[in-house]
Design an enzyme around this catalytic site. Structure first.
Site, PDB file in Angstrom:
ATOM      1  N   ASN A   7      41.294  37.535  35.949  1.00  0.00           N
ATOM      2  CA  ASN A   7      40.926  38.573  34.973  1.00  0.00           C
ATOM      3  C   ASN A   7      40.372  37.958  33.697  1.00  0.00           C
ATOM      4  O   ASN A   7      40.785  36.886  33.268  1.00  0.00           O
ATOM      5  CB  ASN A   7      42.147  39.441  34.650  1.00  0.00           C
ATOM      6  CG  ASN A   7      42.650  40.165  35.888  1.00  0.00           C
ATOM      7  OD1 ASN A   7      41.924  40.249  36.875  1.00  0.00           O
ATOM      8  ND2 ASN A   7      43.864  40.666  35.839  1.00  0.00           N
ATOM      9  N   HIS A  42      37.861  32.952  35.682  1.00  0.00           N
ATOM     10  CA  HIS A  42      36.542  33.587  35.568  1.00  0.00           C
ATOM     11  C   HIS A  42      36.111  33.830  34.128  1.00  0.00           C
ATOM     12  O   HIS A  42      35.264  34.675  33.871  1.00  0.00           O
ATOM     13  CB  HIS A  42      36.519  34.901  36.376  1.00  0.00           C
ATOM     14  CG  HIS A  42      36.664  34.675  37.860  1.00  0.00           C
ATOM     15  ND1 HIS A  42      37.046  35.646  38.750  1.00  0.00           N
ATOM     16  CD2 HIS A  42      36.461  33.542  38.598  1.00  0.00           C
ATOM     17  CE1 HIS A  42      37.078  35.127  39.985  1.00  0.00           C
ATOM     18  NE2 HIS A  42      36.747  33.863  39.903  1.00  0.00           N
ATOM     19  N   GLY A  67      47.737  41.832  42.851  1.00  0.00           N
ATOM     20  CA  GLY A  67      46.574  42.660  42.514  1.00  0.00           C
ATOM     21  C   GLY A  67      45.231  42.008  42.712  1.00  0.00           C
ATOM     22  O   GLY A  67      44.323  42.221  41.908  1.00  0.00           O
ATOM     23  N   SER A 111      42.206  41.329  45.836  1.00  0.00           N
ATOM     24  CA  SER A 111      41.819  41.607  47.224  1.00  0.00           C
ATOM     25  C   SER A 111      41.563  40.307  47.983  1.00  0.00           C
ATOM     26  O   SER A 111      41.273  40.335  49.174  1.00  0.00           O
ATOM     27  CB  SER A 111      40.572  42.492  47.251  1.00  0.00           C
ATOM     28  OG  SER A 111      39.483  41.823  46.635  1.00  0.00           O
TER      29      SER A 111
HETATM   30  P1  OAD Z   1      39.475  43.626  43.445  1.00  0.00           P
HETATM   31  O1  OAD Z   1      38.962  44.862  42.797  1.00  0.00           O
HETATM   32  O2  OAD Z   1      38.677  43.030  44.541  1.00  0.00           O
HETATM   33  O3  OAD Z   1      40.930  43.886  44.043  1.00  0.00           O
HETATM   34  C1  OAD Z   1      41.919  44.548  43.298  1.00  0.00           C
HETATM   35  C2  OAD Z   1      43.228  44.571  44.073  1.00  0.00           C
HETATM   36  O4  OAD Z   1      44.176  45.196  43.233  1.00  0.00           O
HETATM   37  C3  OAD Z   1      43.183  45.329  45.400  1.00  0.00           C
HETATM   38  O5  OAD Z   1      43.818  44.559  46.411  1.00  0.00           O
HETATM   39  C4  OAD Z   1      43.993  46.595  45.087  1.00  0.00           C
HETATM   40  O6  OAD Z   1      44.688  47.079  46.217  1.00  0.00           O
HETATM   41  C5  OAD Z   1      44.958  46.076  44.030  1.00  0.00           C
HETATM   42  N1  OAD Z   1      45.562  47.082  43.152  1.00  0.00           N
HETATM   43  C6  OAD Z   1      45.118  48.330  42.851  1.00  0.00           C
HETATM   44  N2  OAD Z   1      45.968  48.942  42.020  1.00  0.00           N
HETATM   45  C7  OAD Z   1      46.994  48.080  41.781  1.00  0.00           C
HETATM   46  C8  OAD Z   1      48.201  48.135  41.008  1.00  0.00           C
HETATM   47  N3  OAD Z   1      48.532  49.196  40.302  1.00  0.00           N
HETATM   48  N4  OAD Z   1      49.005  47.046  41.022  1.00  0.00           N
HETATM   49  C9  OAD Z   1      48.693  45.951  41.746  1.00  0.00           C
HETATM   50  N5  OAD Z   1      47.577  45.846  42.489  1.00  0.00           N
HETATM   51  C10 OAD Z   1      46.740  46.902  42.521  1.00  0.00           C
HETATM   52  O7  OAD Z   1      39.732  42.578  42.265  1.00  0.00           O
HETATM   53  P2  OAD Z   1      39.893  40.994  42.302  1.00  0.00           P
HETATM   54  O8  OAD Z   1      40.492  40.535  43.581  1.00  0.00           O
HETATM   55  O9  OAD Z   1      40.531  40.587  41.032  1.00  0.00           O
HETATM   56  O10 OAD Z   1      34.902  38.231  39.448  1.00  0.00           O
HETATM   57  O11 OAD Z   1      38.398  40.531  42.245  1.00  0.00           O
HETATM   58  C11 OAD Z   1      38.119  39.171  42.155  1.00  0.00           C
HETATM   59  C12 OAD Z   1      36.881  38.918  41.348  1.00  0.00           C
HETATM   60  O12 OAD Z   1      35.796  39.694  41.863  1.00  0.00           O
HETATM   61  C13 OAD Z   1      36.958  39.335  39.887  1.00  0.00           C
HETATM   62  O13 OAD Z   1      37.555  38.350  39.081  1.00  0.00           O
HETATM   63  C14 OAD Z   1      35.538  39.526  39.515  1.00  0.00           C
HETATM   64  C15 OAD Z   1      35.128  40.307  40.736  1.00  0.00           C
HETATM   65  O14 OAD Z   1      33.818  40.373  41.061  1.00  0.00           O
HETATM   66  C16 OAD Z   1      33.869  38.018  38.636  1.00  0.00           C
HETATM   67  O15 OAD Z   1      33.412  38.844  37.885  1.00  0.00           O
HETATM   68  C17 OAD Z   1      33.319  36.609  38.753  1.00  0.00           C
END
Ligand code: OAD
Length: 233
Positions: A87, A104, A175, A177
């Site tokens: 984040n 990031h 949190g 994916s």
């Molecule tokens: P994602 O949007 O891909 O995934 C978010 C995750 O959070 C999913 O698995 C959801 O199920 C989960 N989630 C939703 N609500 C939640 C809650 N209340 N508590 C816990 N988890 C919850 O986001 P990231 O995996 O962080 O990069 O994405 C990775 C990177 O892709 C980011 O840092 C960004 C993005 O493109 C850049 O900008 C370089």
């Protein structure tokens, strides 16, 4: 004290009101990722990209850490905690976490457009400076750019992150994916006897056969359950 390493993603901040990237209503549905999160998008329309991150910074002033961030900070009473986050917000720090590695980049910082990782020109913005304008210059005379690692760019903090994961007794994924590398590959560096937990309200494919204790809950409730399982208090 045992070493506890957290790998957090957008879901960590969802309960604070910051949208995740993927899934229905995610940020990448509203803003094409190639426009606002690639060096090519920035070269094509720097003002649009600068404004996109200005908006994200404005939102930082309106949100507060949630129970998940606070619970992670609280674990420092019982563990040597390192937070590795994908984040770009500052909610882990504002919750009190002392050791946060941003893979990031950070919304609160700006850097040189010529060489984003030249530490001499990386600058922390005060809230009064959160609105960057086209024409604002970094120390080397280039346009001030958001200190964000975009797609296609290297992730300089990954080496440091790997070192911490290699000495983790407990590894907690919250949190994310697990779609974006190299962050998603960090799990592979956890020693075989590291206890692994995953907190997410939705099923996540971790691309690994490691034994994982899944806490299928949102960040606040999930971290509370984790603390109970780890026998803190
Ligand atoms: P994602 O949007 O891909 O995934 C978010 C995750 O959070 C999913 O698995 C959801 O199920 C989960 N989630 C939703 N609500 C939640 C809650 N209340 N508590 C816990 N988890 C919850 O986001 P990231 O995996 O962080 O990069 O994405 C990775 C990177 O892709 C980011 O840092 C960004 C993005 O493109 C850049 O900008 C370089």
């Amino acid at each position: 004290m045992k070493n506890l390493v957290v790998l957090s993603g957008a879901g960590m901040s969802a309960e604070s009101g910051i949208s995740t990237f993927r899934g229905g209503g995610g940020l990448w549905d509203k803003y094409p990722v190639e426009q606002v999160a690639t060096p090519e998008g920035y070269a094509k329309d720097p003002e649009l990209v600068i404004n996109f991150y200005n908006e994200r910074r404005k939102q930082l002033l309106e949100v507060v850490p949630n129970g998940g961030h606070l619970g992670i900070a609280d674990l420092e009473k019982d563990f040597n905690v390192t937070v590795i986050t994908q984040n770009i917000d500052n909610l882990h720090e504002r919750a009190g976490s002392k050791h946060v590695i941003h893979l990031h980049g950070e919304l609160t910082k700006v850097c040189s457009s010529r060489n984003p990782n030249d530490y001499r020109y990386i600058k922390e913005l005060s809230p009064e400076e959160y609105q960057v304008r086209l024409g604002d210059k970094a120390g080397d005379g280039s346009q001030l750019r958001p200190f964000i690692v975009w797609f296609g760019e290297s992730v300089p903090m990954i080496e440091t992150a790997i070192e911490y994961v290699e000495s983790a007794d407990i590894f907690v994924i919250i949190g994310t994916s697990m779609n974006v590398y190299p962050a998603a590959g960090l799990l592979n560096y956890a020693p075989q006897d590291t206890e692994i937990y995953l907190i997410d309200p939705n099923p996540v494919d971790i691309h690994s056969y490691r034994k994982v204790s899944v806490i299928q809950k949102g960040a606040s409730e999930g971290v509370e359950e984790l603390s109970a399982l780890l026998n803190t208090d």
